[in-house]
Design an enzyme around this catalytic site. Structure first.
Site, mmCIF file in Angstrom:
data_model
loop_
_atom_site.group_PDB
_atom_site.id
_atom_site.type_symbol
_atom_site.label_atom_id
_atom_site.label_comp_id
_atom_site.label_asym_id
_atom_site.label_seq_id
_atom_site.Cartn_x
_atom_site.Cartn_y
_atom_site.Cartn_z
ATOM 1 N N LYS A 1 0.849 -1.202 0.000
ATOM 2 C CA LYS A 1 0.000 0.000 0.000
ATOM 3 C C LYS A 1 0.885 1.252 0.000
ATOM 4 O O LYS A 1 2.086 1.173 0.258
ATOM 5 C CB LYS A 1 -0.919 -0.035 1.230
ATOM 6 C CG LYS A 1 -0.175 -0.046 2.564
ATOM 7 C CD LYS A 1 -1.106 -0.405 3.726
ATOM 8 C CE LYS A 1 -0.364 -0.363 5.047
ATOM 9 N NZ LYS A 1 -1.215 -0.839 6.170
ATOM 10 N N TYR B 1 15.329 30.200 8.814
ATOM 11 C CA TYR B 1 14.126 30.920 9.256
ATOM 12 C C TYR B 1 14.098 31.063 10.771
ATOM 13 O O TYR B 1 14.343 30.102 11.502
ATOM 14 C CB TYR B 1 12.875 30.161 8.805
ATOM 15 C CG TYR B 1 12.574 30.323 7.332
ATOM 16 C CD1 TYR B 1 12.271 31.572 6.799
ATOM 17 C CD2 TYR B 1 12.606 29.221 6.487
ATOM 18 C CE1 TYR B 1 11.991 31.710 5.443
ATOM 19 C CE2 TYR B 1 12.323 29.353 5.138
ATOM 20 C CZ TYR B 1 12.019 30.604 4.617
ATOM 21 O OH TYR B 1 11.752 30.736 3.288
#
Ligand SMILES: *Cc1c(COP(=O)(O)O)cnc(C)c1O
Length: 390
Positions: A61, A282
């Site tokens: 999956k 940042y």
């Protein structure tokens, strides 16, 4: 060693329908190397723990846990897998052309209302999780005037998917509920298999036996990767590993017996020297306490390098740990390369974000998550190489 960007042998390029786009190496900020031989070896390692009574399926999956369904499924098939599990119908349809016609594909979520015909059209077997899904499948069997196989899932304690004890009693009281359906497998799923000592494991196993005893006899399955390592009592007639195939440790007891499968190497885009007091990234959350040599590398949180992993995370150059400095950006990460001898690392060379010194589980620990999330977060902006036949 990690420089320059590692070489590997590309095999069977992905068909145009592949989920992931593969950037050419010279244009990509990072290279993801996926070792199909290691996946095959992990499949065989798991299978060799089983007695001949137990079939080893493979769970693919989520694009084979982010590693590429079109490449991984055939490699597992070559290693001997004849039964595959996916979560969604769409994943089953995507898998079908990559495996032999006789291969069984089980769809864990079962049919959404109105999709039943598509299961038979694509040769997929649903996992039926509710009385409603059973009714939809029974109606299809009636319309097609034939008996249809299905997997029945029982909820033995996880409260996520599957029939409740009341549902099972309803079926035991009215065999007509399964008219036209051959249950060829009864499954359940363990909630705590990665903690071998947890009493929930034995409770779920006992509940599976109690519930299955009320249903028509069919082969049974309970265990995913971690459950397999609980021992033969948990193997029944089929097991369905996913994570173990991709190298994730089944539990925290002892060394990981599985082979690592991925190596993620990011390209150095820029190198600079900073002075005491300079900030990085940042928010300027990192401030240098002295002179540092730093490098900016070409992968960020958009590529699955989880922002949460910044403060405990690192890249590696050979055996040298290169701590992440400041915040992870969308497309880049800044690392401290002061400990690398001058001139040994420079622009266009590569460092490992996942590799021999830092596997998927270690990256997960640094980010406060699990290896599953690291793998399934891997982005689509990498140059991908698949190694096979080694
Ligand atoms: C995802 C999943 C698996 C595979 O689990 P792993 O822990 O990756 O081995 C098996 N069974 C079910 C029902 C699943 O949802």
């Amino acid at each position: 060693m990690t420089s320059p960007v590692p070489e590997s042998v590309p095999v069977s390029p992905a068909p145009a329908s592949a989920v992931s786009s593969h950037w050419p190496r010279h244009r990509a900020g990072a290279t993801l190397r996926i070792d199909l031989d290691a996946i095959a070896a992990n499949y065989r390692l798991v299978r060799d723990r089983l007695t001949p009574r137990t079939t080893c399926a493979a769970v693919v999956k989520a694009d084979a846990y982010g590693l590429g369904l079109a490449q991984v499924a055939p490699a597992l098939q070559r290693a001997g897998a004849e039964h595959f599990y996916v979560a969604h119908l769409e994943e089953g349809i995507a898998l079908r052309p990559h495996v032999t016609p006789a291969t069984r594909i089980f769809v864990l979520h079962g049919p959404l209302p109105g999709t039943e015909e598509e299961f038979t059209a694509h040769g997929l077997t649903p996992v039926l999780n509710s009385i409603e899904q059973i009714a939809g499948w029974r109606a299809l069997a009636r319309r097609q005037d034939r008996v249809l196989p299905a997997v029945i899932q029982l909820d033995t304690g996880m409260s996520r998917f599957g029939l409740s004890m009341d549902d099972v009693r309803a079926i035991a009281d009215d065999a007509g509920l399964l008219a036209g359906i051959t249950p060829d497998l009864i499954i359940s799923h363990l909630a705590c298999a990665d903690t071998p000592r947890d009493p929930a494991n034995a409770q779920q196993r006992a509940r599976l036996l109690d519930m299955a005893a009320l249903l028509p006899a069919a082969p049974m399955a309970l265990s995913a990767s971690s459950g397999i390592f609980l021992g033969p009592d948990y193997h029944f007639d089929m097991v369905r590993p996913g994570a173990a195939l991709y190298g994730i440790a089944p539990n925290e007891d002892g060394p990981n017996p599985l082979r690592p499968v991925v190596r993620l190497s990011a390209r150095i885009l820029q190198v600079r020297d900073i002075a005491a007091g300079d900030g990085v990234g940042y928010g300027l959350t990192y401030r240098a306490s002295g002179p540092r040599r730093i490098a900016t590398i070409g992968a960020g949180y958009a590529d699955g390098c989880l922002r949460q992993g910044a403060s405990h995370g690192a890249a590696w150059f050979g055996e040298t740990r290169l701590p992440i400095l400041g915040r992870i950006s969308m497309d880049s990460i800044t690392i401290d390369i002061t400990d690398v001898p001058a001139g040994a690392l420079g622009p266009d060379m590569a460092v490992d974000l996942l590799g021999p010194q830092h596997d998927v589980d270690a990256a997960a620990r640094a980010a406060g998550t699990i290896g599953y999330e690291i793998l399934t977060s891997l982005g689509h902006r990498y140059h991908r190489t698949y190694v096979a036949g080694g």
